[in-house]
Design an enzyme around this catalytic site. Sequence first.
Site, PDB file in Angstrom:
ATOM      1  N   GLU A   1      10.495  87.413  67.709  1.00 20.61           N
ATOM      2  CA  GLU A   1       9.119  87.610  68.147  1.00 20.61           C
ATOM      3  C   GLU A   1       8.605  86.221  68.529  1.00 20.61           C
ATOM      4  OE1 GLU A   1       6.831  89.542  65.114  1.00 20.61           O
ATOM      5  OE2 GLU A   1       4.997  89.400  66.294  1.00 20.61           O
TER       6      GLU A   1
ATOM      7  N   ARG B   1      18.831  88.578  54.052  1.00 17.40           N
ATOM      8  CA  ARG B   1      18.178  87.394  54.628  1.00 17.40           C
ATOM      9  C   ARG B   1      18.747  86.148  53.999  1.00 17.40           C
ATOM     10  NH1 ARG B   1      13.161  88.636  56.611  1.00 17.40           N
ATOM     11  NH2 ARG B   1      12.530  86.476  56.778  1.00 17.40           N
TER      12      ARG B   1
ATOM     13  N   LYS C   1       7.511  82.207  59.148  1.00 14.19           N
ATOM     14  CA  LYS C   1       6.847  81.569  60.296  1.00 14.19           C
ATOM     15  C   LYS C   1       5.360  81.393  60.035  1.00 14.19           C
ATOM     16  CE  LYS C   1       8.814  84.338  63.340  1.00 14.19           C
ATOM     17  NZ  LYS C   1       9.188  85.040  64.572  1.00 14.19           N
TER      18      LYS C   1
HETATM   19  P1  ATP Z   1       9.522  85.448  59.608  1.00  7.73           P
HETATM   20  O1  ATP Z   1       9.504  86.382  58.443  1.00  7.73           O
HETATM   21  O2  ATP Z   1       9.922  84.061  59.266  1.00  7.73           O
HETATM   22  O3  ATP Z   1       8.273  85.500  60.413  1.00  7.73           O
HETATM   23  P2  ATP Z   1      10.737  87.332  61.296  1.00  7.73           P
HETATM   24  O4  ATP Z   1      11.811  88.180  60.730  1.00  7.73           O
HETATM   25  O5  ATP Z   1       9.403  87.933  61.436  1.00  7.73           O
HETATM   26  O6  ATP Z   1      10.688  85.977  60.517  1.00  7.73           O
HETATM   27  P3  ATP Z   1      11.601  87.544  64.002  1.00  7.73           P
HETATM   28  O7  ATP Z   1      11.283  86.659  65.138  1.00  7.73           O
HETATM   29  O8  ATP Z   1      11.059  88.919  63.996  1.00  7.73           O
HETATM   30  O9  ATP Z   1      11.148  86.763  62.689  1.00  7.73           O
HETATM   31  O10 ATP Z   1      13.159  87.571  63.720  1.00  7.73           O
HETATM   32  C1  ATP Z   1      14.189  87.524  64.666  1.00  7.73           C
HETATM   33  C2  ATP Z   1      15.468  87.894  63.989  1.00  7.73           C
HETATM   34  O11 ATP Z   1      15.804  86.917  62.999  1.00  7.73           O
HETATM   35  C3  ATP Z   1      15.368  89.218  63.273  1.00  7.73           C
HETATM   36  O12 ATP Z   1      16.506  89.985  63.587  1.00  7.73           O
HETATM   37  C4  ATP Z   1      15.314  88.855  61.829  1.00  7.73           C
HETATM   38  O13 ATP Z   1      15.884  89.852  61.035  1.00  7.73           O
HETATM   39  C5  ATP Z   1      16.113  87.552  61.771  1.00  7.73           C
HETATM   40  N1  ATP Z   1      15.691  86.730  60.643  1.00  7.73           N
HETATM   41  C6  ATP Z   1      14.455  86.261  60.374  1.00  7.73           C
HETATM   42  N2  ATP Z   1      14.423  85.593  59.211  1.00  7.73           N
HETATM   43  C7  ATP Z   1      15.683  85.622  58.719  1.00  7.73           C
HETATM   44  C8  ATP Z   1      16.306  85.114  57.528  1.00  7.73           C
HETATM   45  N3  ATP Z   1      15.628  84.430  56.617  1.00  7.73           N
HETATM   46  N4  ATP Z   1      17.631  85.333  57.370  1.00  7.73           N
HETATM   47  C9  ATP Z   1      18.323  86.008  58.291  1.00  7.73           C
HETATM   48  N5  ATP Z   1      17.806  86.518  59.413  1.00  7.73           N
HETATM   49  C10 ATP Z   1      16.500  86.337  59.636  1.00  7.73           C
HETATM   50 MG    MG Z   2       9.014  89.684  62.611  1.00  9.10          MG
END
Ligand code: ATP
Ligand code: MG
Length: 563
Positions: free
Chosen positions: A46, A270, A280
């Site tokens: 995102e 994760r 983020k």
């Molecule tokens: P955050 O919780 O930090 O905002 P998010 O999951 O909302 O992260 P996205 O941009 O939606 O961020 O994630 C893009 C991809 O990265 C998704 O497929 C998500 O599952 C993966 N991802 C995000 N954080 C992690 C993590 N800590 N470990 C493994 N994969 C991750």
């Molecule tokens: Mg997200």
Amino acid sequence: MRFPMENLETKEVKQTGESLNFLEEIITEDLSSGKYKSIMTRFPPEPNGYLHLGHAKSICLNFGLAQKYGGATNLRFDDTNPVKEDTEYVDSIKEDIKWLGFNWVNEFYASDYFDQLYIWAEELIKKGLAYVDDQTQEEIRVGRGTVQTPGIESPYRNRSVEENLRLFREMKEGIHPDGSKVLRAKIDMASTNMMFRDPIMYRIIHAPHHRTGDKWCIYPMYDYTHGQCDSIENITHSICTLEFDVHRPLYDWFIEKLEIFPSHQYEFARLNVTYTLMSKRKLLELVRLGLVSGWDDPRMPTICGIRRRGYTPEAVRAFATKVGVTKHDQMIDLGLMEWCLRQDLNERSNRYMVVSKDPIKLTITNWKEGHTEWFNAPLNPAAPEGPSRKVPFTGHLLIDRDDFMEDAPKKFFRLRPDGEVRLKYTYIIKCNEVIKDENGKVVELLCTIDPDTHPASGQWRSVKGTIHWVAEEYASEIEVRLYDKLFTEPDMGSIPEDKDYKDFLNPESLVVVKGYAEPALESDNSGIAVQFERVGYFAKDPDSTPGHPVWNKATALKDSFKL
Ligand code: ATP
Ligand code: MG
């Protein structure tokens, strides 16, 4: 789960023994059974922030699996929320993925599919599987019920197809204000899976979108978007983090009802790293509050932050491999990441001598005043026959204060009064006299060299200690930024709700000191972090100016943590 360093070697042996992780097992089976001819994965960020280490793991996994099995990976920006997203983030995400060494075959945006998603929403309305709900957000929330109690059906649930179509079109036309209506899937208000209690598909947001501008004022929800986007792109293995496993039945439901390409979702744990925050939202807050210098502050767990710190893509990829893929939550020791960096830089980085830590002057009393001798030293000891650097030696040198001790214990092999030590690449010296200032602080050591111990003399004599040094007259002053963990708490994810994560910021996460570098450092053009001999690995910071070089400490030479 901690990752004890001792187990690294055994783990490595196991991995090279072609034991497959659970995703590799699934893919191998899908390819051999003929379910798919080739695989297709996607990385779906995102664009509402910079990528962090957790994303790096997801990138290495999605791109890595496609590479391993001859498939391909799409980059898809999940840009369904117009309010939080920005092109600044889109650009940084692309830069970071490329830096990690991966290429996508297509760059897509969920917003590319807004037309198709809208058509499908009408299709679901026509099939009697979606309806427009006029309840307020709060009424909808209460109506959902709880895990223990079933939900209550909305009074608008049984609107006719015609009425639903008319209202949904009006929502799209912009006739209705934000929050006045939503489109919901009509599934089961008593389902044990809360996701099935008539999930919201569309909400009204009168806000311009960074790509579609003012075209839309209704935006699809994540659950109504993700699976269909996967399906449009023929994604075979849609890999996401564990918390999405409760969404999977809904992912499958939309695909089944729309009768479109059956993408499948798989979940993995994760990445969590000790002393590190990976959200983020919180990282953005650190930036906004000025608690760090920006998204690329070298203490940040963002990809641009660790890049600036001196991490290499090779080290990050090795880290992602070592961490592995599991189905249960992991807490990985930050030390493992540093270990991966050291492994890589030890092989590849150039070496230089830099004295910092409040240096002590060292005067060679049997050296001809004004004379300079140039010594050859290898740039990289892994390639001793490779390029070398010239190191000037004179009668006035500087050494690290830590390398001298007046009342030294027996096991102290560095310099002491009347003791001997080798000055790296040059002679053995002896400390004959210690000069102090009026406060008793040691300010100068008077030493003599043993001329017979010149490395080319052929009469090698060994002493227990070798220390680094620089010639005062030739040394250039540099700014050295010493970094430590950003937080003091190992498990930042488990901080209680009533506590603020900002209370755990490490006040010593950045210490700036002055350093004195041998002249060759200035012309280093290796493009990766260098080793300050006996100290650690350092990367040149973009804040550097011609007269004021700045070096960031990437990591120490040795493990700084205890098992
Ligand atoms: P955050 O919780 O930090 O905002 P998010 O999951 O909302 O992260 P996205 O941009 O939606 O961020 O994630 C893009 C991809 O990265 C998704 O497929 C998500 O599952 C993966 N991802 C995000 N954080 C992690 C993590 N800590 N470990 C493994 N994969 C991750
Ligand atoms: Mg997200």
